[in-house]
Design a protein around this motif. Structure first.
Motif, PDB file in Angstrom:
ATOM      1  N   TYR A 117       0.806  -1.217   0.000  1.00 10.09           N
ATOM      2  CA  TYR A 117       0.000   0.000   0.000  1.00 10.09           C
ATOM      3  C   TYR A 117       0.844   1.274   0.000  1.00 10.09           C
ATOM      4  O   TYR A 117       0.373   2.350   0.333  1.00 10.09           O
ATOM      5  CB  TYR A 117      -0.957  -0.012   1.204  1.00 10.09           C
ATOM      6  CG  TYR A 117      -1.922  -1.168   1.141  1.00 10.09           C
ATOM      7  CD1 TYR A 117      -2.985  -1.166   0.238  1.00 10.09           C
ATOM      8  CD2 TYR A 117      -1.750  -2.289   1.951  1.00 10.09           C
ATOM      9  CE1 TYR A 117      -3.858  -2.234   0.151  1.00 10.09           C
ATOM     10  CE2 TYR A 117      -2.617  -3.371   1.878  1.00 10.09           C
ATOM     11  CZ  TYR A 117      -3.663  -3.338   0.971  1.00 10.09           C
ATOM     12  OH  TYR A 117      -4.527  -4.402   0.873  1.00 10.09           O
ATOM     13  N   SER A 118       2.095   1.122  -0.385  1.00  9.08           N
ATOM     14  CA  SER A 118       3.025   2.250  -0.398  1.00  9.08           C
ATOM     15  C   SER A 118       2.539   3.381  -1.301  1.00  9.08           C
ATOM     16  O   SER A 118       2.634   4.560  -0.948  1.00  9.08           O
ATOM     17  CB  SER A 118       4.409   1.773  -0.854  1.00  9.08           C
ATOM     18  OG  SER A 118       5.301   2.849  -0.999  1.00  9.08           O
ATOM     19  N   LEU A 119       2.011   3.045  -2.463  1.00  8.87           N
ATOM     20  CA  LEU A 119       1.589   4.082  -3.414  1.00  8.87           C
ATOM     21  C   LEU A 119       0.369   4.839  -2.893  1.00  8.87           C
ATOM     22  O   LEU A 119       0.262   6.061  -3.075  1.00  8.87           O
ATOM     23  CB  LEU A 119       1.292   3.457  -4.782  1.00  8.87           C
ATOM     24  CG  LEU A 119       1.048   4.428  -5.939  1.00  8.87           C
ATOM     25  CD1 LEU A 119       2.213   5.399  -6.095  1.00  8.87           C
ATOM     26  CD2 LEU A 119       0.825   3.659  -7.238  1.00  8.87           C
ATOM     27  N   LYS A 120      -0.547   4.151  -2.241  1.00 10.77           N
ATOM     28  CA  LYS A 120      -1.718   4.818  -1.657  1.00 10.77           C
ATOM     29  C   LYS A 120      -1.286   5.792  -0.560  1.00 10.77           C
ATOM     30  O   LYS A 120      -1.796   6.913  -0.471  1.00 10.77           O
ATOM     31  CB  LYS A 120      -2.690   3.780  -1.089  1.00 10.77           C
ATOM     32  CG  LYS A 120      -3.508   3.050  -2.135  1.00 10.77           C
ATOM     33  CD  LYS A 120      -4.570   2.181  -1.489  1.00 10.77           C
ATOM     34  CE  LYS A 120      -5.475   1.540  -2.525  1.00 10.77           C
ATOM     35  NZ  LYS A 120      -6.541   0.704  -1.903  1.00 10.77           N
ATOM     36  N   LYS A 121      -0.342   5.356   0.258  1.00 12.58           N
ATOM     37  CA  LYS A 121       0.163   6.227   1.325  1.00 12.58           C
ATOM     38  C   LYS A 121       0.878   7.438   0.721  1.00 12.58           C
ATOM     39  O   LYS A 121       0.741   8.554   1.219  1.00 12.58           O
ATOM     40  CB  LYS A 121       1.114   5.444   2.234  1.00 12.58           C
ATOM     41  CG  LYS A 121       0.435   4.336   3.035  1.00 12.58           C
ATOM     42  CD  LYS A 121       1.462   3.558   3.856  1.00 12.58           C
ATOM     43  CE  LYS A 121       0.802   2.429   4.642  1.00 12.58           C
ATOM     44  NZ  LYS A 121       1.815   1.614   5.378  1.00 12.58           N
ATOM     45  N   TYR A 122       1.621   7.198  -0.320  1.00  7.16           N
ATOM     46  CA  TYR A 122       2.363   8.264  -0.999  1.00  7.16           C
ATOM     47  C   TYR A 122       1.404   9.310  -1.561  1.00  7.16           C
ATOM     48  O   TYR A 122       1.638  10.523  -1.433  1.00  7.16           O
ATOM     49  CB  TYR A 122       3.204   7.649  -2.114  1.00  7.16           C
ATOM     50  CG  TYR A 122       4.114   8.610  -2.839  1.00  7.16           C
ATOM     51  CD1 TYR A 122       5.357   8.957  -2.314  1.00  7.16           C
ATOM     52  CD2 TYR A 122       3.743   9.153  -4.068  1.00  7.16           C
ATOM     53  CE1 TYR A 122       6.211   9.823  -2.994  1.00  7.16           C
ATOM     54  CE2 TYR A 122       4.587  10.017  -4.744  1.00  7.16           C
ATOM     55  CZ  TYR A 122       5.819  10.351  -4.205  1.00  7.16           C
ATOM     56  OH  TYR A 122       6.652  11.208  -4.876  1.00  7.16           O
ATOM     57  N   ALA A 123       0.320   8.852  -2.174  1.00  6.77           N
ATOM     58  CA  ALA A 123      -0.670   9.769  -2.751  1.00  6.77           C
ATOM     59  C   ALA A 123      -1.269  10.669  -1.676  1.00  6.77           C
ATOM     60  O   ALA A 123      -1.476  11.873  -1.896  1.00  6.77           O
ATOM     61  CB  ALA A 123      -1.771   8.970  -3.438  1.00  6.77           C
ATOM     62  N   LYS A 124      -1.493  10.089  -0.500  1.00  9.86           N
ATOM     63  CA  LYS A 124      -2.078  10.857   0.602  1.00  9.86           C
ATOM     64  C   LYS A 124      -1.056  11.835   1.181  1.00  9.86           C
ATOM     65  O   LYS A 124      -1.376  13.007   1.432  1.00  9.86           O
ATOM     66  CB  LYS A 124      -2.564   9.898   1.690  1.00  9.86           C
ATOM     67  CG  LYS A 124      -3.342  10.565   2.804  1.00  9.86           C
ATOM     68  CD  LYS A 124      -3.907   9.546   3.781  1.00  9.86           C
ATOM     69  CE  LYS A 124      -4.717  10.225   4.872  1.00  9.86           C
ATOM     70  NZ  LYS A 124      -5.295   9.226   5.834  1.00  9.86           N
ATOM     71  N   GLU A 125       0.169  11.360   1.371  1.00 12.32           N
ATOM     72  CA  GLU A 125       1.216  12.213   1.944  1.00 12.32           C
ATOM     73  C   GLU A 125       1.529  13.407   1.043  1.00 12.32           C
ATOM     74  O   GLU A 125       1.734  14.513   1.518  1.00 12.32           O
ATOM     75  CB  GLU A 125       2.492  11.395   2.165  1.00 12.32           C
ATOM     76  CG  GLU A 125       2.387  10.377   3.287  1.00 12.32           C
ATOM     77  CD  GLU A 125       3.593   9.456   3.330  1.00 12.32           C
ATOM     78  OE1 GLU A 125       4.505   9.628   2.477  1.00 12.32           O
ATOM     79  OE2 GLU A 125       3.630   8.549   4.193  1.00 12.32           O
ATOM     80  N   LYS A 126       1.559  13.170  -0.266  1.00 10.63           N
ATOM     81  CA  LYS A 126       1.896  14.223  -1.225  1.00 10.63           C
ATOM     82  C   LYS A 126       0.670  15.009  -1.688  1.00 10.63           C
ATOM     83  O   LYS A 126       0.802  15.949  -2.484  1.00 10.63           O
ATOM     84  CB  LYS A 126       2.608  13.620  -2.444  1.00 10.63           C
ATOM     85  CG  LYS A 126       3.891  12.860  -2.106  1.00 10.63           C
ATOM     86  CD  LYS A 126       4.954  13.786  -1.517  1.00 10.63           C
ATOM     87  CE  LYS A 126       6.243  13.037  -1.264  1.00 10.63           C
ATOM     88  NZ  LYS A 126       7.310  13.894  -0.702  1.00 10.63           N
TER      89      LYS A 126
END
Length: 395
Positions: free
Chosen positions: A69-78
């Motif tokens: 789920y790294s990409l989902k977290k990245y989308a939220k963080e950025k």
């Protein structure tokens, strides 16, 4: 001497190298990634930029980082706007690429990078020796061959003579020379019926003042993914791995792949452009072509003659082994095991010979139909990581 050399820094090679560094299976100074380009994913970014892709076909969990789920977290963080699209949460291409670059920076992948073309590989004195086109030799205990197929574009027979005569007017989507050639054409023709052709046609149609033409040999094949999601897990792979005949495995792969297919959303976009008279969609075969007075004349099997000032070929890659010769030499000289189709026979850790591993297309007889895509890169990285023990991490 390096502990490991990864040949290829595209999606496959970059994923494997990143996972090995992330999981402390190798030290930075013991790893070398050899690739023809200056930075990871060059071919991927060049091709997707050229065809105008904005969202990936694969779902959000298919990316290069180890954590699902790294990409989902990245989308939220950025704080990305419209980060994902559709039921399967397909990621925005720009976000996906930035996620990759940040990941590479985290593991210092660029410190392991060497730009160069591999021209030979041989095993001598209990070590692997890699020769570059510059005649430099580099040694390693282990090698992963992670080369793609996109360096060998498939050119239809009818297009070869025209391409030789006027190369500036006939380009393949995998070509990198003159990337903007034909993009402002008034009479552009895209040849192909798959997703790359669809993206290329849509990109040109949105910009053009005159209708763009898309020529495909078959009716649209609408599929969500490259192959059924069942090939990602035991639903199909359990039976696949029980099959000892590599000839039958090859048949399963060929049947499972949705070659020349487009997604529902892409199909809808093409039809909308057609309704707006910005795109002509023709289902027919090109029989012959010739160049005259700055135009390309296409003789169609059923629809007569067409005229274009630029041809965009989205006709895929050549069938067969990648490697442009040196891989065939390696197989012959070291008597490496291959199936009747000519592709490697490897074990569960994708080991082909002592200290020699493969991924991507070269690993598909073990991994299955998804081997060439992002999901396949993840599977390859997971398996190859198991071949390298965890190092002691000093705190």
């Amino acid at each position: 001497m390096y502990k490991l050399i990864v040949i290829g820094g595209g999606v496959q090679g970059a994923t494997i190298a990143t996972w090995l560094l992330h999981f402390h299976r190798i030290k930075e100074e013991d790893l070398l990634v050899i690739d023809p380009y200056e930075y990871p994913l060059h071919k991927w970014t060049a091709t997707t930029r050229k065809i105008g892709m904005t969202y990936l076909r694969s779902p959000s969990v298919h990316h290069l980082a180890p954590e699902p789920y790294s990409l989902k977290k990245y989308a939220k963080e950025k704080d990305y706007s419209q980060a994902f699209r559709g039921h399967y949460k397909r990621p925005q291409l720009n976000m996906f690429n930035n996620h990759c670059y940040d990941l590479f920076q985290t593991v210092s992948l660029q410190n392991c990078w060497k730009q160069g073309w591999v021209s030979a590989l041989q095993f001598h004195d209990a070590r692997w020796q890699v020769k570059l086109s510059s005649n430099e030799w580099i040694e390693a205990e282990n090698v992963v061959i992670a080369i793609g197929v996109n360096h060998q574009p498939s050119i239809p027979a009818w297009a070869e003579s025209v391409r030789e005569a006027v190369p500036q007017s006939v380009t393949h989507v995998f070509d990198e020379n003159a990337p903007n050639a034909g993009m402002d054409s008034d009479a552009a023709v895209v040849v192909g019926g798959g997703l790359s052709a669809a993206h290329m046609a849509a990109t040109l149609a949105h910009k053009a003042t005159e209708p763009v033409t898309m020529i495909k040999r078959h009716p649209f094949r609408i599929e969500d993914f490259d192959s059924d999601p069942g090939w990602l897990g035991p639903k199909y792979l359990e039976s696949y791995h029980k099959e000892s005949s590599y000839k039958k495995r090859r048949q399963w792969i060929q049947h499972a792949r949705h070659r020349g297919s487009v997604t529902k959303s892409m199909y809808a976009e093409l039809r909308l452009l057609e309704q707006k008279n910005k795109l002509n969609i023709i289902t027919d075969d090109v029989e012959t072509a010739h160049h005259q007075n700055g135009n390309i004349f296409l003789n169609m099997k059923n629809t007569g003659e067409m005229i274009a000032d630029h041809l965009f070929l989205a006709t895929g890659a050549k069938a067969g082994l990648p490697g442009e010769g040196w891989l065939s030499t390696l197989i012959k000289e070291h008597e490496l095991p291959c199936a009747p189709c000519g592709f490697p026979i490897v074990d569960q850790q994708l080991k082909w010979s002592k200290g020699l591993y493969v991924s991507g297309a070269l690993a598909e007889l073990e991994i299955g139909p998804v081997a060439r895509n992002i999901a396949g890169a993840r599977k390859a990285a997971e398996r190859i990581c198991k071949a390298f023990p965890v190092l002691e991490v000093r705190t």
